[in-house]
Design a protein around this motif. Structure first.
Motif, short mmCIF file in Angstrom:
data_model
loop_
_atom_site.label_atom_id
_atom_site.label_comp_id
_atom_site.label_asym_id
_atom_site.label_seq_id
_atom_site.Cartn_x
_atom_site.Cartn_y
_atom_site.Cartn_z
N LYS A 61 0.84 -1.19 0.00
CA LYS A 61 0.00 0.00 0.00
C LYS A 61 0.88 1.24 0.00
O LYS A 61 2.07 1.19 0.32
CB LYS A 61 -0.92 0.02 1.22
N THR A 62 0.28 2.37 -0.35
CA THR A 62 0.97 3.64 -0.28
C THR A 62 0.93 4.16 1.15
O THR A 62 -0.13 4.19 1.78
CB THR A 62 0.33 4.66 -1.24
N ASN A 63 2.08 4.56 1.66
CA ASN A 63 2.19 5.05 3.03
C ASN A 63 2.06 6.58 3.06
O ASN A 63 2.96 7.29 2.63
CB ASN A 63 3.55 4.64 3.63
N TYR A 64 0.94 7.05 3.57
CA TYR A 64 0.71 8.48 3.68
C TYR A 64 1.33 9.03 4.97
O TYR A 64 1.21 8.41 6.04
CB TYR A 64 -0.79 8.78 3.72
N CYS A 89 -9.66 4.34 2.18
CA CYS A 89 -8.89 4.29 0.93
C CYS A 89 -8.14 2.95 0.88
O CYS A 89 -7.10 2.80 1.53
CB CYS A 89 -7.90 5.45 0.88
N SER A 91 -6.14 1.44 -1.05
CA SER A 91 -4.77 1.36 -1.55
C SER A 91 -3.77 2.11 -0.67
O SER A 91 -2.60 2.24 -1.03
CB SER A 91 -4.68 1.92 -2.98
N ALA A 92 -4.24 2.61 0.47
CA ALA A 92 -3.40 3.48 1.30
C ALA A 92 -3.49 3.12 2.77
O ALA A 92 -4.46 2.52 3.23
CB ALA A 92 -3.80 4.94 1.10
N LYS A 373 -7.57 10.86 -2.51
CA LYS A 373 -6.48 10.12 -1.87
C LYS A 373 -6.32 8.73 -2.45
O LYS A 373 -5.21 8.23 -2.62
CB LYS A 373 -6.71 10.05 -0.36
N GLU A 374 -7.44 8.08 -2.76
CA GLU A 374 -7.37 6.74 -3.32
C GLU A 374 -6.76 6.77 -4.72
O GLU A 374 -5.92 5.91 -5.07
CB GLU A 374 -8.76 6.11 -3.35
N ALA A 377 -3.04 7.27 -4.29
CA ALA A 377 -2.38 6.08 -3.74
C ALA A 377 -2.23 5.00 -4.80
O ALA A 377 -1.16 4.38 -4.94
CB ALA A 377 -3.18 5.55 -2.55
#
Length: 415
Positions: A61-64, A89, A91-92, A373-374, A377
């Motif tokens: 996943k993408t790290n916010y 989201c 993917s995040a 955001k999704e 990501a």
């Protein structure tokens, strides 16, 4: 064998083969055990069955990292973080929150004490007062995306810290910087570092706008009116002016100016006229509150050098909502769309009832914030630029338009 009793040959045969069989079984049993699945056991009685690998734990996943979280129920960064913590989201994930004020000099203020509840609730997130090399240090593998949501004046500094701290991508809240010159410098630095920058404009991906744009494109000569309303009051407007000191056109109306530049050919170089006859009534207001002079509302018709037109209406104290209308050349209304349509109104009303302390646009624009955001990501994971999301170059054009319009309108509307 002499004169004794003759041996029982069958018994000898059985005895020899029993020994052979015993030796064979002694070899087979360990081999079979090596391939045997462990038996189910009760808790507390051995290791139990092998647990299946969860897909969620295996998928990257993408790290916010939220930079500039702000106050609960009011801060844009806080709301972005809340959606990520609540799994909105797919993917995040939210790995970090950087909040310089409430974890630094403002820690002992009443607002800082209120903020202390956020780290207590978001227990899987790393909190820190600074964006540095330790940011993302606890994060699993995946892109490192800095979502910069501080005050506009602070965001250029946060932006450069993100680049220095190893961000692979940046999502920059509007307008990005106080001036065009600063934003252009930031764009150049990100390009040199090879870090893609996504902008936090949401209306370009909202269905109310995309439907209005399609209608206008299908009807040459039509005029689109974009309306944006906030729910500040006379009592809360001074705080709004101070917190958004860059001004209405660089803050609240920057969404509409980004749409104007991207889809309607309205830039600082192409705008031929700015019609404010709509202000002859009660649709424009320039105020000085404390140390800040700004518009509380505006109504203007922009015309570019090719004759294209776009009307923009903004009102900080006009309620809460966003809409688009398309008017034909003969004055008939072709389309009227609200961001919060009937299908969504019930859900919005329920959220407002559940969270009466939240600032209004956090609820009415909740769907678009999540979608933004999704998209970012997913694109970061795929190594692509997110579809429909504005680039920093779009933000530069929007900011140029704001810098062109602000002094012109202030002079025209001054008492």
């Amino acid at each position: 064998l002499g004169g004794g009793r003759k041996p029982d040959l069958y018994a000898v045969y059985k005895s020899e083969n029993r020994a052979k069989m015993t030796r064979l079984i002694s070899c087979i049993i360990p081999l079979a055990a090596a391939f045997q699945k462990p038996a189910l056991q009760s808790p507390g009685h051995g290791p139990g069955p092998r647990q299946p690998t969860k897909l969620a734990s295996a998928v990257e996943k993408t790290n916010y990292a939220i930079v500039g979280c702000g106050s609960p129920a009011r801060g844009m960064g806080w709301f972005h973080g809340l959606q990520l913590v609540e799994g909105e989201c797919p993917s995040a994930r939210l790995s970090d929150v950087v909040e310089p004020w409430f974890l630094g000099g403002g820690k002992e203020t009443p607002a800082g004490e209120q903020f202390a509840a956020v780290p207590a609730e978001w227990t899987d997130v790393r909190f820190a007062p600074e964006l540095d090399a330790a940011t993302w240090s606890d994060a699993p593998p995946g892109p490192r995306l800095a979502l910069i949501a501080g005050r506009t004046v602070d965001n250029p500094g946060f932006f450069r810290q993100a680049l220095a701290s190893g961000a692979t991508h940046i999502l920059l809240e509007k307008p990005g910087a106080p001036t065009v010159a600063e934003l252009e410098a930031m764009a150049a630095e990100a390009k040199a570092a090879g870090v893609p920058v996504f902008m936090g404009f949401i209306k370009n991906i909202a269905s109310y706008f995309t439907e209005a744009l399609a209608c206008a494109n299908a009807n040459p000569g039509s005029v689109v009116t974009l309306t944006s309303l906030n729910d500040y009051t006379a009592e809360t407007l001074p705080e709004c002016f101070e917190r958004n000191a860059e001004g209405l056109l660089k803050n609240m109306a920057i969404h509409e100016l980004a749409l104007a530049a991207t889809f309607f050919g309205m830039t600082a170089d192409t705008v031929a006229s700015v019609d404010t006859t709509g202000c002859d009534g009660d649709e424009c207001d320039l105020q000085t509150l404390g140390d800040f002079t700004d518009f509380s509302k505006l109504n203007m018709l922009l015309t570019n050098k090719d004759g294209g037109q776009l009307r923009v209406v903004v009102d900080r104290c006009g309620g809460d909502g966003c809409s688009a209308a398309v008017t034909a050349a003969d004055g008939s209304v072709l389309l009227e769309k609200e961001m919060v349509d009937e299908a969504r109104a019930a859900a919005v009303a329920k959220r407002q009832e559940e969270h009466p302390d939240w600032i209004g646009y956090l609820v009415t624009q909740e769907v678009e914030y999540k979608e933004l955001k999704e998209r970012c990501a997913k694109a970061a994971l795929a190594g692509e630029f997110p579809e429909g999301v504005a680039s920093i170059e779009v933000a530069i054009e929007a900011l140029k338009l704001a810098e062109y319009l602000t002094p012109l309108l202030m002079q025209r509307l001054a008492p």
